[in-house]
Design a protein around this motif. Structure first.
Motif, short mmCIF file in Angstrom:
data_model
loop_
_atom_site.label_atom_id
_atom_site.label_comp_id
_atom_site.label_asym_id
_atom_site.label_seq_id
_atom_site.Cartn_x
_atom_site.Cartn_y
_atom_site.Cartn_z
N ASP A 185 -25.49 19.39 -46.22
CA ASP A 185 -25.03 18.29 -45.37
C ASP A 185 -24.81 18.73 -43.93
O ASP A 185 -24.81 17.91 -43.01
CB ASP A 185 -23.71 17.73 -45.91
N GLU A 186 -24.58 20.03 -43.75
CA GLU A 186 -24.24 20.51 -42.40
C GLU A 186 -25.47 20.72 -41.52
O GLU A 186 -25.35 21.01 -40.34
CB GLU A 186 -23.44 21.82 -42.50
N LEU A 187 -26.65 20.58 -42.10
CA LEU A 187 -27.87 20.96 -41.36
C LEU A 187 -28.39 19.83 -40.49
O LEU A 187 -28.45 18.68 -40.91
CB LEU A 187 -28.97 21.38 -42.33
N ARG A 225 -30.02 16.36 -48.17
CA ARG A 225 -28.56 16.42 -48.14
C ARG A 225 -28.03 16.81 -49.51
O ARG A 225 -28.75 16.79 -50.50
CB ARG A 225 -28.00 15.06 -47.70
N ASP A 226 -26.77 17.20 -49.54
CA ASP A 226 -26.17 17.58 -50.83
C ASP A 226 -25.84 16.30 -51.62
O ASP A 226 -24.68 15.95 -51.83
CB ASP A 226 -24.90 18.41 -50.59
N ASP A 227 -26.88 15.65 -52.02
CA ASP A 227 -26.75 14.37 -52.70
C ASP A 227 -27.56 14.47 -54.00
O ASP A 227 -28.78 14.61 -53.96
CB ASP A 227 -27.31 13.29 -51.75
N GLY A 249 -30.03 27.10 -50.14
CA GLY A 249 -28.72 26.46 -50.18
C GLY A 249 -28.43 25.82 -51.54
O GLY A 249 -29.32 25.59 -52.35
N GLY A 250 -27.14 25.59 -51.76
CA GLY A 250 -26.74 24.82 -52.93
C GLY A 250 -26.81 25.53 -54.27
O GLY A 250 -26.84 24.88 -55.31
N VAL A 251 -26.85 26.86 -54.27
CA VAL A 251 -26.92 27.57 -55.56
C VAL A 251 -25.69 28.43 -55.84
O VAL A 251 -25.64 29.12 -56.85
CB VAL A 251 -28.18 28.47 -55.70
N ALA A 256 -20.39 21.60 -53.61
CA ALA A 256 -21.62 20.96 -53.13
C ALA A 256 -22.86 21.71 -53.61
O ALA A 256 -23.96 21.41 -53.19
CB ALA A 256 -21.60 20.90 -51.61
N ASP A 257 -22.68 22.68 -54.49
CA ASP A 257 -23.82 23.46 -54.95
C ASP A 257 -24.38 22.83 -56.22
O ASP A 257 -23.99 23.16 -57.34
CB ASP A 257 -23.40 24.92 -55.15
N LEU A 258 -25.28 21.93 -55.98
CA LEU A 258 -25.73 21.03 -57.04
C LEU A 258 -26.98 21.49 -57.75
O LEU A 258 -27.37 20.94 -58.78
CB LEU A 258 -26.01 19.65 -56.41
MG MG Z 1 -24.88 24.34 -49.00
#
Ligand code: MG
Ligand code: AMP
Length: 405
Positions: A185-187, A225-227, A249-251, A256-258
């Motif tokens: 989301d921050e990107l 996004r982290d969605d 990202g996200g791992v 938010a690590d989906l």
């Molecule tokens: Mg992330």
């Protein structure tokens, strides 16, 4: 239990081999860097005929003077590309240029600088050697030689051999189709202004460039996004028409690590978390026929995990014989202290000393979020998990960053 780097690499290579891509016929112009899917057998001798290595005069070696001088009548000229070579008899010679076929009976070329022209004859001194300045047929490759084996990544010189052998192309592995997702989301795309807590997406460019170094243009390239709904849809769609999904990202294990949940839901997790630093949260999975590599988002972790695990897999998918990579080593220019039990990939500068040994100097900035450490480095050096104190001069394996060699 998290996998060791060695185990993760072995598993990843096996998965890469199992996920082999198809083959295609590619013409010479586009063969550089491609991985051969056939052995290349040279059909005819290279060069195809005995020819002159120099500009000079073709003679019979047996007729060269053993003392003093010899006189040879000029019977004609043969240039490179001539459709026929002139006949010549005893005591005669033929003027010849580099690359021109030796006239039948000739086995020696005397370079033009070494002869004296006298009317329609030339004078040769006794210092000449029989057989000199001739390139015999097949001196480079013989008919029937296997010039290159399946699995070879073709260099420009190898493509040149294919051309010299009369080929117009070769059968090579298809390039794996890779989707590239940067998640978070921050990107914000670089070029756009940053709001509170936002950063510019840089991994898209490091990963895109590393892929391009393997000749792979990722498609699609998307920011997600982290969605969970969007992530899921993007991964599922891409898995239908890609061989490998690469994301950053996200791992990790944050809220938010989906990614782990989504990959487990859509497919299988082969392994998640490797005893390496940086890059521990790396995830390797599969959705349908597509391999999935979820790289941690820290910019240095992203690059390190790509080099350690993803690059070998992309090569293995193409059946490259050197997929595991050549081993490079250097000596530590400074001692290394490591407090943890993971395999550490330190960013290091590599210098060649006078005595032709390679020395690795670890960079000061080793934070996994600090690109500067990679920018200034030539390689990642590997500090094994069970090593905690390495003295100056210790030998370490290194993983070259693009551009080192
Ligand atoms: Mg992330
Ligand atoms: P994550 O792996 O999602 O927990 O992210 C770890 C760190 O990497 C965070 O500081 C992120 O802001 C940063 N990060 C994630 N993706 C990117 C990216 N594409 N470019 C630059 N930094 C990123």
């Amino acid at each position: 239990m998290h996998l060791s780097v060695d185990d993760a690499r072995r598993r990843a290579l096996d998965l890469g081999l199992a996920a082999r891509v198809g083959t295609e016929s590619v013409e010479l112009d586009r063969l550089g860097g491609r991985i051969l899917a056939e052995d290349i057998v040279v059909p005819d001798d290279l060069p195809p005929f005995a020819n002159s290595a120099m500009d000079g005069y073709a003679v019979r070696g047996a007729e060269l003077p053993t003392s003093g001088e010899g006189r040879f009548r000029l019977a004609g000229t043969v240039l490179a590309g001539a459709s026929a070579a002139p006949a010549f008899g005893d005591g005669e010679c033929v003027r010849i240029t580099t690359g021109a076929p030796l006239p039948p009976g000739a086995d020696t070329v005397v370079i033009k600088e070494n002869v004296t022209i006298d009317g329609d004859s030339i004078v040769i001194r006794s210092s000449e050697r029989a057989g000199a300045n001739v390139r015999p047929a097949g001196e480079d490759y013989h008919a029937g030689d296997v010039a290159f084996k399946k699995g070879t990544a073709l260099s420009p010189a190898q493509v040149a051999v294919l051309a010299a052998a009369g080929r117009t192309g070769a059968i090579v592995a298809q390039r794996p189709r890779v989707a590239l997702f940067v998640t978070g989301d921050e990107l914000v795309p670089s070029g756009e202004p940053l709001g509170f807590g936002q950063i510019h997406d840089s991994n898209r460019y490091s990963l895109g460039g590393l892929l391009r170094g393997l000749g792979i243009e990722a498609h699609p390239v998307m920011h997600l996004r982290d969605d969970p709904v969007r992530l899921r849809a993007a991964f599922r769609n891409a898995a239908d028409h890609c061989d490998l999904l690469l994301s950053s990202g996200g791992v990790s294990a944050g809220e938010a690590d989906l990614l782990p949940g989504i990959v487990a839901d859509l497919g299988t997790i082969h392994f998640w978390k490797v005893r390496m630093r940086p890059g521990m949260p790396l995830l390797c999975g599969q959705i349908g026929g597509a391999l999935v590599f979820g790289l941690p988002g820290n910019p240095v972790s992203t690059i390190a995990t790509f080099l350690v695990l993803v690059r070998p897999v992309l090569l293995a998918m193409q059946r490259a014989t050197n997929a595991a990579g050549r081993v490079w080593r250097a000596r530590l220019a400074a001692p290394v202290l490591k407090k943890h039990d993971r395999c550490e990939f330190l960013r290091a500068r590599i210098d060649m000393r006078e005595d032709a040994t390679l020395w690795a100097t670890p960079m000061q900035k080793q934070g996994s979020g600090m690109l500067r450490g990679v920018v200034d480095a030539d390689a990642l050096i590997m500090i094994p998990e069970n090593a905690h104190e390495l003295a100056q001069g210790s030998v370490v394996d290194l993983l070259p960053l693009p551009g080192l060699f």
